[in-house]
Write an enzyme that holds these catalytic residues in place. Structure first.
Site, mmCIF file in Angstrom:
data_model
loop_
_atom_site.group_PDB
_atom_site.id
_atom_site.type_symbol
_atom_site.label_atom_id
_atom_site.label_comp_id
_atom_site.label_asym_id
_atom_site.label_seq_id
_atom_site.Cartn_x
_atom_site.Cartn_y
_atom_site.Cartn_z
ATOM 1 N N CYS A 138 0.628 -1.396 -0.582
ATOM 2 C CA CYS A 138 -0.281 -0.296 -0.231
ATOM 3 C C CYS A 138 0.806 0.852 -0.354
ATOM 4 O O CYS A 138 1.609 1.950 0.927
ATOM 5 C CB CYS A 138 -0.997 0.230 1.144
ATOM 6 S SG CYS A 138 -1.640 1.301 1.361
ATOM 7 N N GLY A 139 0.851 1.816 -1.155
ATOM 8 C CA GLY A 139 1.863 3.000 -1.165
ATOM 9 C C GLY A 139 1.288 4.031 -0.362
ATOM 10 O O GLY A 139 1.923 5.636 -0.488
#
Length: 272
Positions: free
Chosen positions: A110-111
């Site tokens: 998850c950026g």
């Protein structure tokens, strides 16, 4: 010096008819602190390879800098709990860092983990330029060509890759990491450091197309994004708004085309 990006580990392979000892090469994953002017902007779990590319691409795609020459004095420092990728900023970019402060200690998947406001997550994207055209055949085989250039995946079977596809030339840059957005940051950083115009080709990903990948590509000026898996609905909406072409499920000789399909053509590739 950074740790090796993979290591050999022992285990047991349990099958229906037998159990045998195995030795497998597994990707390493370490905490990498992005440090600018002595202050940590983010901590990412990443594969310890191409870390100057990673830090450069992160700084560019997060808007901390707008060009690699605004970064100076890179060094990599080892700590008991991870690594620091250190840069010094040109004076006028220190304000951009303060405005874009992120504290991240999230999973590689998850950026957007740790962004400090909903407004930051919904940042406006620039409209990308017209960009090159690609033949259907180039897009259909892009992820296969990328797969041919993934040595870390060959050893571990556990990493993502981001590649840069030039029309008529194939995949010219590849970077790998356990995180898909990390691989993209490494790719963006590698191209920026070598003076390669990101708007001259397409980015090819071994993952689904999520919001942060579209955001990073739009900021880098990428006009076409190709992936082996699906886009999310919101990623598609962002690509539509940014003028970016999305090609998904690019495997087995075909692909799905979403958003701005005019860049995918029949015939001879546009090499201008």
């Amino acid at each position: 010096m950074a740790p090796r990006p993979h290591s050999s580990q022992s285990g047991l392979s349990v099958q229906s008819d037998r159990t045998v000892a195995v030795h497998r090469s597994l990707p390493e994953e370490v905490a990498v602190a992005m440090v600018f002017d002595g202050s940590s902007a983010a901590v990412m779990m990443a594969t310890p390879a191409d870390l100057q590319d990673f830090a450069t691409g992160f700084a560019l795609s997060e808007g901390i800098v707008t060009a690699p020459d605004q970064l100076d004095g890179f060094e990599l420092a080892e700590h008991p709990n991870g690594l620091e990728a250190r840069f010094w900023l040109r004076e006028d970019r220190a304000e951009a860092l303060a405005a874009r402060r992120r504290f991240m200690a999230g999973p590689v998947g998850c950026g957007l983990c740790g962004i400090d406001s909903l407004d930051a997550a919904a940042r406006a994207l620039p409209l990308v330029g017209d960009g090159p055209r690609f033949t259907r055949a180039e897009v259909a085989c892009a992820t296969d060509r990328l797969r041919d250039q993934q040595p870390l995946h060959d050893q571990t079977h556990a990493t993502h890759a981001a590649g840069f596809l030039l029309p008529g030339q194939g995949i010219t840059f590849v970077r790998e990491d356990v995180g898909r957005h990390n691989a993209l940051d490494k790719l963006i950083g590698a191209m920026a450091r070598q003076g390669t115009d990101a708007s001259a080709g397409a980015v090819v990903m071994t993952s689904r197309l999520s919001v942060e990948l579209v955001q990073k590509c739009a900021i880098a000026g990428v006009t076409t994004l190709i992936a082996v898996s699906a886009p999310t609905a919101h990623a598609l909406r962002l690509a539509e708004g940014a003028g970016m072409t999305l090609a998904a499920f690019a495997r087995g000789g075909g692909f799905d085309l979403y958003a701005h399909p005019h860049r995918i053509i029949d015939g001879v590739p546009d090499v201008a």
